[in-house]
Write an enzyme that holds these catalytic residues in place. Structure first.
Site, PDB file in Angstrom:
ATOM      1  N   GLY A 132     -28.034 -28.241  32.901  1.00 44.39           N
ATOM      2  CA  GLY A 132     -28.216 -27.044  32.092  1.00 44.39           C
ATOM      3  C   GLY A 132     -28.631 -27.415  30.689  1.00 44.39           C
ATOM      4  CD  GLN A 167     -27.394 -28.076  25.007  1.00 41.71           C
ATOM      5  OE1 GLN A 167     -27.542 -27.310  25.954  1.00 41.71           O
ATOM      6  NE2 GLN A 167     -27.006 -29.329  25.153  1.00 41.71           N
ATOM      7  CB  CYS A 172     -22.607 -31.800  26.284  1.00 40.17           C
ATOM      8  SG  CYS A 172     -23.616 -30.666  25.337  1.00 40.17           S
ATOM      9  CG  LEU A 173     -28.451 -32.907  28.358  1.00 40.07           C
ATOM     10  CD1 LEU A 173     -29.554 -31.935  28.759  1.00 40.07           C
ATOM     11  CD2 LEU A 173     -28.812 -34.322  28.755  1.00 40.07           C
ATOM     12  CG  HIS A 202     -21.359 -26.827  29.480  1.00 38.25           C
ATOM     13  ND1 HIS A 202     -20.548 -27.922  29.320  1.00 38.25           N
ATOM     14  CD2 HIS A 202     -22.462 -27.068  28.716  1.00 38.25           C
ATOM     15  CE1 HIS A 202     -21.138 -28.781  28.474  1.00 38.25           C
ATOM     16  NE2 HIS A 202     -22.313 -28.278  28.114  1.00 38.25           N
ATOM     17  CD  GLU A 203     -25.936 -25.396  29.476  1.00 41.65           C
ATOM     18  OE1 GLU A 203     -26.392 -25.278  28.326  1.00 41.65           O
ATOM     19  OE2 GLU A 203     -25.609 -26.500  29.950  1.00 41.65           O
ATOM     20  CG  HIS A 251     -24.296 -25.237  24.476  1.00 40.26           C
ATOM     21  ND1 HIS A 251     -23.926 -26.087  23.454  1.00 40.26           N
ATOM     22  CD2 HIS A 251     -24.322 -25.990  25.600  1.00 40.26           C
ATOM     23  CE1 HIS A 251     -23.738 -27.300  23.951  1.00 40.26           C
ATOM     24  NE2 HIS A 251     -23.968 -27.265  25.252  1.00 40.26           N
TER      25      HIS A 251
END
Length: 185
Positions: free
Chosen positions: A60, A65, A110-111, A153-154, A157
């Site tokens: 994701g 991000q 996480c990226l 999770h997304e 963000h």
């Protein structure tokens, strides 16, 4: 094409802001943003693309991000040779959720986080969500397992929340009440 250099890291102020709702009709810029996010998560799961472009695998990616404070994210999750979830969500919302909780036993990543953060992240086991696609059509989905966890999770963000904000700092591996562990192979 989004590359690792385009993904902002923890500490960047955009990651802590509540992202703006997308207005309708959906602009070409927002449509392209959604497509680019989706392209990244798909490419990041392709070993040739990972090697060629130095991508970190992810399932994701949210607009904040890539330093775009808009309520847009993309998911792409494949499991056992089939696609479990693959979509772009604009102005996503959870409309209902289970009482039962879950968490990934190996923890979340996480990226935007370049370090391992140990601990359980409590998530709803099942959720019903609503969002819009890049054409502006509303959709509703019921998610469970990894797609439900990744959606939450997304969505975090978009609200300026990082996954590790949910981890109990004093007892990161404390049992989560009413939770069924999710084991990721």
């Amino acid at each position: 094409m989004i590359l690792m250099k385009d993904i902002i890291r923890e500490g960047h102020p955009t990651l802590r802001k509540v992202a703006e709702e997308v207005t309708f009709p959906i602009s070409e810029d927002i449509k392209q943003l959604g497509l680019n996010l989706h392209e990244y998560v798909m490419n990041s799961q392709n070993p040739e693309m990972v090697e060629k472009y130095g991508l970190r695998p992810g399932i994701g990616l949210a607009a904040p991000q890539v330093n775009e404070s808009k309520r847009v994210f993309a998911l792409h999750i494949e499991g056992e040779g089939k696609i479990e979830a693959s979509f772009i969500a604009i102005n996503p919302k959870i409309v209902s959720h289970s009482v039962e909780m879950t968490y990934i036993t190996s923890g979340e990543g996480c990226l935007s986080v370049d370090r391992d953060v140990e601990g359980f992240v409590p998530r709803y086991a099942r959720i019903t969500v609503k969002a819009y696609d890049v054409e502006g059509k509303e959709f509703k989905k019921r998610l469970k397992g990894l797609p439900a966890i990744a959606f939450q999770h997304e969505l975090d963000h978009l609200n300026g929340i990082m996954f590790y904000d949910h981890i109990d700092q004093k007892a990161p591996f404390k049992e989560i009440p009413n939770a069924v562990p999710f084991v990721r192979e």
